[in-house]
Write a protein that holds these residues in place. Structure first.
Motif, PDB file in Angstrom:
ATOM      1  N   ASP A 294      78.828  -5.988  58.837  1.00 58.38           N
ATOM      2  CA  ASP A 294      78.715  -5.781  57.399  1.00 58.38           C
ATOM      3  C   ASP A 294      78.014  -6.942  56.708  1.00 58.38           C
ATOM      4  OD1 ASP A 294      80.807  -7.527  57.914  1.00 58.38           O
ATOM      5  OD2 ASP A 294      82.166  -6.672  56.414  1.00 58.38           O
ATOM      6  N   GLN A 295      77.309  -7.778  57.477  1.00 61.86           N
ATOM      7  CA  GLN A 295      76.516  -8.830  56.852  1.00 61.86           C
ATOM      8  C   GLN A 295      75.168  -8.948  57.558  1.00 61.86           C
ATOM      9  OE1 GLN A 295      76.083 -12.620  57.709  1.00 61.86           O
ATOM     10  NE2 GLN A 295      77.933 -13.054  58.887  1.00 61.86           N
ATOM     11  N   PRO A 303      73.913   0.982  57.602  1.00 61.07           N
ATOM     12  CA  PRO A 303      75.213   1.420  58.129  1.00 61.07           C
ATOM     13  C   PRO A 303      75.099   2.646  59.034  1.00 61.07           C
ATOM     14  CG  PRO A 303      75.442   0.813  55.832  1.00 61.07           C
ATOM     15  CD  PRO A 303      73.976   0.777  56.132  1.00 61.07           C
ATOM     16  N   TYR A 331      84.369  -7.301  61.076  1.00 59.79           N
ATOM     17  CA  TYR A 331      83.896  -7.377  59.688  1.00 59.79           C
ATOM     18  C   TYR A 331      84.076  -8.792  59.143  1.00 59.79           C
ATOM     19  CZ  TYR A 331      84.329  -2.279  59.972  1.00 59.79           C
ATOM     20  OH  TYR A 331      84.220  -0.968  60.346  1.00 59.79           O
ATOM     21  N   CYS A 334      84.167  -8.161  53.983  1.00 60.39           N
ATOM     22  CA  CYS A 334      84.978  -7.111  53.382  1.00 60.39           C
ATOM     23  C   CYS A 334      85.430  -7.448  51.967  1.00 60.39           C
ATOM     24  CB  CYS A 334      86.176  -6.801  54.260  1.00 60.39           C
ATOM     25  SG  CYS A 334      87.216  -8.236  54.610  1.00 60.39           S
ATOM     26  N   GLU A 337      81.470  -7.792  50.022  1.00 60.39           N
ATOM     27  CA  GLU A 337      80.671  -6.565  50.088  1.00 60.39           C
ATOM     28  C   GLU A 337      81.532  -5.403  50.598  1.00 60.39           C
ATOM     29  OE1 GLU A 337      77.659  -6.204  49.031  1.00 60.39           O
ATOM     30  OE2 GLU A 337      77.016  -8.282  48.758  1.00 60.39           O
ATOM     31  N   TRP A 340      79.806  -1.950  51.560  1.00 61.14           N
ATOM     32  CA  TRP A 340      79.093  -1.906  52.834  1.00 61.14           C
ATOM     33  C   TRP A 340      80.089  -1.742  53.994  1.00 61.14           C
ATOM     34  CZ3 TRP A 340      73.789  -2.043  53.348  1.00 61.14           C
ATOM     35  CH2 TRP A 340      73.266  -2.235  54.634  1.00 61.14           C
ATOM     36  N   THR A 341      81.171  -2.527  53.956  1.00 62.23           N
ATOM     37  CA  THR A 341      82.204  -2.399  54.981  1.00 62.23           C
ATOM     38  C   THR A 341      82.793  -0.991  54.986  1.00 62.23           C
ATOM     39  OG1 THR A 341      82.744  -4.722  54.561  1.00 62.23           O
ATOM     40  CG2 THR A 341      84.275  -3.477  55.929  1.00 62.23           C
ATOM     41  N   ILE A 344      80.732   1.775  56.744  1.00 63.94           N
ATOM     42  CA  ILE A 344      80.876   1.743  58.199  1.00 63.94           C
ATOM     43  C   ILE A 344      82.257   2.241  58.610  1.00 63.94           C
ATOM     44  CG2 ILE A 344      80.911   0.241  60.217  1.00 63.94           C
ATOM     45  CD1 ILE A 344      78.856  -1.543  58.766  1.00 63.94           C
ATOM     46  N   TYR A 357      88.263  -7.860  62.491  1.00 64.48           N
ATOM     47  CA  TYR A 357      87.676  -8.599  61.375  1.00 64.48           C
ATOM     48  C   TYR A 357      87.658 -10.072  61.710  1.00 64.48           C
ATOM     49  CZ  TYR A 357      92.220 -10.382  59.679  1.00 64.48           C
ATOM     50  OH  TYR A 357      93.411 -11.044  59.558  1.00 64.48           O
TER      51      TYR A 357
END
Length: 557
Positions: A294-295, A303, A331, A334, A337, A340-341, A344, A357
């Motif tokens: 997510d980055q 995604p 992740y 979270c 963003e 975005w997380t 997914i 995570y």
């Protein structure tokens, strides 16, 4: 010549430096504070030497004889070398001053368990011309405790980089002078096993294994890394990550930044995955598909492209390893963003076994990240997912910050365990960026295989909590965490103050006896008639024969 310093007798030959827990601090004399910005001797003074009898062997068993070689030339008149020993609370506890030039041996008599930082400063009157930083640890091996941990409800491991020993940094090779790539891998693995880590994250390097279109797969390096870890008895978290430039999807062929961040063509990628699973599944506890997806520093596809990549990867894994446990690429954004997380996470409902995570920094950060992870996955449709932290650390960006690094590691292990995680991986065993004072280094071993304070603190936790189970939380506030665990007939009460403000805590229990286990694992009997102090480092009170339902704590009004 050796001088008198802080009432410590230094004769010829000099008496050993005596070190033990809770010893009095000394006047630092001419030694500069650990936060001082001084030239790094590894880079500017090659004539300085501070090393054990056997090079790079800085970890000792209790009762071992410890001798260090100290040497320095004289570059200017009136230079002196100041050797200072610092305990895990950043206090100077012993010191010797040498006129230059010097070449001598110093003996250390260490009682109990502990990890000590050593600084060798070259002083010109009040100016420090260079500082050499090293450290040593004294603790028994935890290697035999690993099976007990793996059989329990929570595992503890680390991220490791045996496949990077052929890399280089601005100081030189990733492996230090005198050690080969393979010797570095082996020493890292040996010291990590000794610490008691049960699981190691390992990423076979796709660019080395699969160097070009149509090429034969070359597992020489990947197998050497695998064998090094398996020979030390580790279970693996097999991380599948990295796109060789030739494998990148066509729409990204012209990007100029590193192509390993971009989605691969799935046919050659799954060929690589299949070959890794066939070779390494027997030692693999679980699989992580990519990293921090997510980055943009790790995944620069969309995604949807990650979901397609994940599905193709997971399909191959499950075909070859039907009992496989598979996680997302942990992740990391979270909180910043969450959208975005969430995109997914919604696409992975029903497809992953554990939710992974990452978390770096203090306890408040991991609390926010875990809250976000749970909220995002509840919204996505997950029902009570199994959570694992596959990367957590705190940067030792300056010598004095190594205390925060050590304390935070132990805090977050206890927090993750109490929050019901399946396990956690520390970041990291040994990084490859160069000498001690380079900046943001996360390794509990430094470039020269010196153990940081984190090594001793984590070792103490592994020793004290082997075979334990989590019972319940007593307090989890910004200023105090108190958790109760069970081990055999005893209760283990873990206490720490995340805000670094000491708290006086009264403990009430029907225990037959109470043993305080300090940050480095040293034990002393205590009376529950007196309060204990919870600080930044977690402490443990072993309440012998106590009823967990009768254990309580209170703070003075």
């Amino acid at each position: 010549m050796v001088h008198f310093v802080a009432a410590m007798l230094c004769l010829q030959p000099a008496a050993p430096i005596d070190l033990y827990p809770l010893m009095d601090a000394i006047d630092p004399g001419r030694a500069l504070p650990l936060m001082a910005d001084v030239p790094d001797a590894d880079r500017v003074r090659a004539d300085l030497t501070l090393e054990p009898t056997e090079p790079y062997r800085w970890v000792f068993d209790t009762g071992d004889d410890i001798a260090l070689r100290v040497a320095a030339t004289q570059e200017q008149p009136r230079e002196e070398a100041v050797l200072t020993v610092w305990d895990w609370e950043r206090r100077p506890v012993a010191q010797r001053v040498y006129e230059l030039p010097v070449e001598t041996s110093v003996s250390l008599a260490v009682r109990g368990r502990g990890t000590y930082l050593l600084t060798l400063d070259i002083m010109r009157q009040d100016e420090c011309a260079a500082r050499l930083a090293r450290s040593l640890a004294v603790l028994p091996s935890n290697a035999e405790l690993r099976e007990e941990w793996l059989d329990g409800e929570f595992f503890l491991g680390t991220c490791s980089f045996p496949e990077r020993q052929h890399w280089a940094n601005d100081y030189g090779p990733a492996h230090p002078p005198g050690l080969s790539e393979q010797q570095s891998r082996e020493l890292d693995a040996e010291l990590t096993a000794r610490l008691g880590m049960q699981v190691v994250r390992y990423a076979p390097p796709p660019g080395t294994v699969y160097p070009g279109e149509g090429a034969d797969l070359d597992f020489e390096l990947a197998d050497a890394c695998y064998r090094t870890l398996v020979d030390q008895g580790f279970a693996l978290e097999l991380q599948l990550i990295g796109t060789p430039p030739w494998m990148v999807q066509e729409q990204y062929a012209d990007v100029e930044d590193p192509k390993w961040r971009y989605p691969p063509r799935l046919e050659p990628w799954t060929e690589f995955v299949a070959a890794c699973v066939e070779r390494y599944a027997d030692a693999t506890l679980f699989y992580e598909v990519n990293n921090e997806v997510d980055q943009l520093d790790f995944w620069r596809g969309t995604p949807q492209e990650y979901l397609e990549y994940f599905d193709a990867t997971a399909e191959v894994i499950r075909e070859l390893d039907p009992d496989a446990i598979i996680t997302n690429g942990g992740y990391a954004y979270c909180v910043s963003e969450p959208g975005w997380t969430g995109l997914i996470a919604r696409g992975l409902v029903g497809d992953i076994d554990w939710v992974a995570y990452h978390s770096h920094g203090w306890i408040p950060e991991i609390k926010d990240e875990l809250h976000a992870i749970r909220a995002i996955h509840a919204a996505a449709g997950f029902q009570d997912p199994v959570i694992v932290n596959t990367e957590m650390g705190h940067a030792a960006w300056r010598l004095d910050q190594e205390r925060e690094m050590a304390a935070t590691a132990a805090q977050k292990v206890l927090y993750c365990w109490a929050q019901g995680h399946r396990g956690a991986l520390l970041y990291a065993s040994r990084e490859i960026g160069g000498p001690r004072q380079i900046g943001a280094d996360y390794g509990y071993l430094d470039y020269t295989f010196c153990p940081r304070w984190m090594y001793g603190v984590v070792g103490a936790l592994v020793h004290a909590y082997a075979g334990a189970t989590f019972e319940h939380t007593l307090v989890e506030s910004p200023g105090l965490h108190a958790y109760l665990f069970l081990r055999g007939d005893d209760c283990l009460l873990a206490l720490f103050a995340p805000d670094n403000v000491p708290k006086s805590v009264s403990v009430d229990a029907d225990a037959e006896g109470a043993i305080l286990i300090g940050p480095m694992g040293n034990e002393e009997a205590v009376s529950l008639d007196q309060p204990v102090t919870a600080g930044l480092y977690p402490i443990t009170i072993r309440l012998e024969g106590a009823d967990p339902g009768a254990v309580s704590i209170s703070l003075p009004e």
